[in-house]
Design a protein around this motif. Structure first.
Motif, short mmCIF file in Angstrom:
data_model
loop_
_atom_site.label_atom_id
_atom_site.label_comp_id
_atom_site.label_asym_id
_atom_site.label_seq_id
_atom_site.Cartn_x
_atom_site.Cartn_y
_atom_site.Cartn_z
N TYR A 38 0.85 -1.20 0.00
CA TYR A 38 0.00 0.00 0.00
C TYR A 38 0.88 1.25 0.00
O TYR A 38 1.87 1.33 0.73
N GLY A 39 0.52 2.22 -0.84
CA GLY A 39 1.21 3.50 -0.87
C GLY A 39 0.67 4.39 0.23
O GLY A 39 -0.47 4.86 0.14
N LEU A 40 1.46 4.64 1.26
CA LEU A 40 0.96 5.36 2.43
C LEU A 40 0.66 6.82 2.15
O LEU A 40 -0.22 7.40 2.78
N GLU A 41 1.38 7.43 1.22
CA GLU A 41 1.16 8.85 0.94
C GLU A 41 0.81 9.13 -0.51
O GLU A 41 0.27 10.20 -0.81
N GLN A 42 1.12 8.21 -1.38
CA GLN A 42 0.87 8.43 -2.80
C GLN A 42 0.84 7.09 -3.52
O GLN A 42 1.28 6.07 -2.96
N PRO A 43 0.34 7.03 -4.74
CA PRO A 43 0.35 5.77 -5.50
C PRO A 43 1.78 5.34 -5.83
O PRO A 43 2.73 6.13 -5.75
N PHE A 44 1.91 4.10 -6.21
CA PHE A 44 3.18 3.56 -6.71
C PHE A 44 2.89 2.81 -8.00
O PHE A 44 1.72 2.68 -8.41
N ARG A 45 3.91 2.33 -8.67
CA ARG A 45 3.72 1.56 -9.90
C ARG A 45 4.17 0.12 -9.68
O ARG A 45 5.12 -0.13 -8.94
N ALA A 46 3.48 -0.80 -10.35
CA ALA A 46 3.84 -2.22 -10.22
C ALA A 46 3.65 -2.91 -11.57
O ALA A 46 2.85 -2.47 -12.40
N ARG A 47 4.41 -3.98 -11.77
CA ARG A 47 4.23 -4.81 -12.95
C ARG A 47 4.65 -6.24 -12.61
O ARG A 47 5.35 -6.48 -11.62
N LEU A 48 4.24 -7.19 -13.48
CA LEU A 48 4.45 -8.61 -13.19
C LEU A 48 5.49 -9.25 -14.10
O LEU A 48 5.81 -10.42 -13.90
N ALA A 67 6.06 -13.41 -9.67
CA ALA A 67 7.07 -12.40 -9.96
C ALA A 67 6.42 -11.01 -10.00
O ALA A 67 5.31 -10.86 -10.52
N HIS A 68 7.12 -10.03 -9.44
CA HIS A 68 6.59 -8.67 -9.45
C HIS A 68 7.73 -7.67 -9.25
O HIS A 68 8.81 -8.01 -8.79
N GLN A 69 7.44 -6.44 -9.61
CA GLN A 69 8.41 -5.36 -9.50
C GLN A 69 7.67 -4.10 -9.09
O GLN A 69 6.55 -3.85 -9.55
N ILE A 70 8.29 -3.30 -8.22
CA ILE A 70 7.65 -2.08 -7.71
C ILE A 70 8.55 -0.87 -7.99
O ILE A 70 9.77 -0.93 -7.80
N ASP A 71 7.92 0.21 -8.43
CA ASP A 71 8.59 1.49 -8.64
C ASP A 71 7.82 2.51 -7.80
O ASP A 71 6.67 2.82 -8.09
N SER A 72 8.44 3.00 -6.75
CA SER A 72 7.72 3.83 -5.77
C SER A 72 7.92 5.33 -5.95
O SER A 72 7.20 6.11 -5.33
N ASP A 73 8.93 5.73 -6.72
CA ASP A 73 9.27 7.14 -6.86
C ASP A 73 9.53 7.78 -5.49
O ASP A 73 9.24 8.95 -5.27
N GLY A 74 10.06 6.98 -4.55
CA GLY A 74 10.44 7.51 -3.25
C GLY A 74 9.32 7.63 -2.24
O GLY A 74 9.56 8.06 -1.11
N GLY A 75 8.11 7.28 -2.61
CA GLY A 75 6.99 7.41 -1.68
C GLY A 75 7.03 6.38 -0.57
O GLY A 75 7.64 5.32 -0.70
N LEU A 76 6.38 6.69 0.54
CA LEU A 76 6.32 5.76 1.65
C LEU A 76 5.41 4.59 1.32
O LEU A 76 4.28 4.78 0.86
N LEU A 77 5.88 3.38 1.59
CA LEU A 77 5.11 2.18 1.31
C LEU A 77 4.97 1.33 2.56
O LEU A 77 5.83 1.36 3.45
#
Length: 258
Positions: A38-48, A67-77
């Motif tokens: 869950y993105g605590l302050e903002q959305p994040f990106r994910a792909r499989l 399999a999965h990958q997360i790109d958060s752009d620095g946001g709190l997760l």
């Protein structure tokens, strides 16, 4: 205070872990546990997969071994990892999980975010973990049900930190032949005993870091041949290098009693 300067939190129990942290962009990876994110302050990106487009989301579920990958752009997760028996390991992967819109969970998420500003509290984290699990997963996934002999073996592995837990000794511990035990273990957990022991040793290394050891010492204490072996295992299973552990305050309950 900038997000990048915040210290993360890692709460570790046998069979589960809760991570609150500035987002760490992962490489493509998979692991034994079901993962809620869950993105605590903002959305994040994910792909499989590496050839799949990114999906922007606030809440996601990744099935065990998916399999999965997360790109958060620095946001709190926030991430919750839960080990499940094989018979409960359905393909629940959902990059737009609905729990992120649930009013009960949104109140919980605010508490998770506030938890980054206080000292780690394992008892409070356990309550949050249980509430999140209840919000996000069907009741059928909220209570793990292993064969009792596998339950005993898993408890023995957890209490031993993965040491002296070969197939022969575990089989003797639960009064089965080695071949019958290893077959039952794979049938129940969905992975080989050797692979599970590798997962367990990785968690033991995390606990060793929590006790103040550097990563090299933690790797040796957890039974890895060397730091490189532990680093490869950690990156393969978690998608990030183990050096990220030093950016977190870690609280753990390693044995399964009490």
């Amino acid at each position: 205070m900038k997000i990048s300067q915040r210290s993360g939190r890692l709460y570790l129990w046998p069979g589960a872990a809760l991570v609150l942290s500035p987002g760490i962009d992962s490489s493509l990876h998979s692991h034994f546990a079901l993962q809620l994110s869950y993105g605590l302050e903002q959305p994040f990106r994910a792909r499989l997969s590496s050839d799949q487009g990114w999906t922007e989301t606030r809440s996601a579920i990744f099935a065990p071994h998916s399999a999965h990958q997360i790109d958060s752009d620095g946001g709190l997760l926030a991430h919750l990892f839960i080990e499940l028996p094989r018979n409960l390991q359905t393909d629940v992967t959902d990059l737009q999980a609905t729990f992120g819109h649930d009013a009960v969970f949104l109140a919980l998420a605010a508490t998770l975010l506030a938890g980054l500003a206080v000292a780690p509290d394992l008892a409070a984290a356990l309550s949050l973990r249980q509430a999140w699990q209840a919000c996000a997963l069907p009741q059928s996934l909220s209570a793990a049900a292993y064969d009792n002999r596998v339950t005993v073996a898993l408890a023995h592995i957890a209490n031993a930190g993965g040491f002296d837990c070969g197939g022969a000794s575990l089989a003797k511990h639960v009064h089965l032949s080695q071949s019958r035990f290893t077959h039952l273990f794979r049938q129940q957990t969905g992975m080989s005993l050797s692979r599970y022991l590798l997962w367990s040793r990785m968690l033991s290394a995390v606990a060793a870091v929590a006790e103040g050891n550097n990563i090299t010492t933690a790797a040796h204490q957890a039974g890895f041949a060397d730091l490189a072996h532990m680093s490869r295992t950690f990156r393969t299973m978690m998608g990030v290098p183990p050096s990220e552990l030093h950016k977190m305050a870690i609280a753990f309950k390693q044995d399964v009693t009490g």
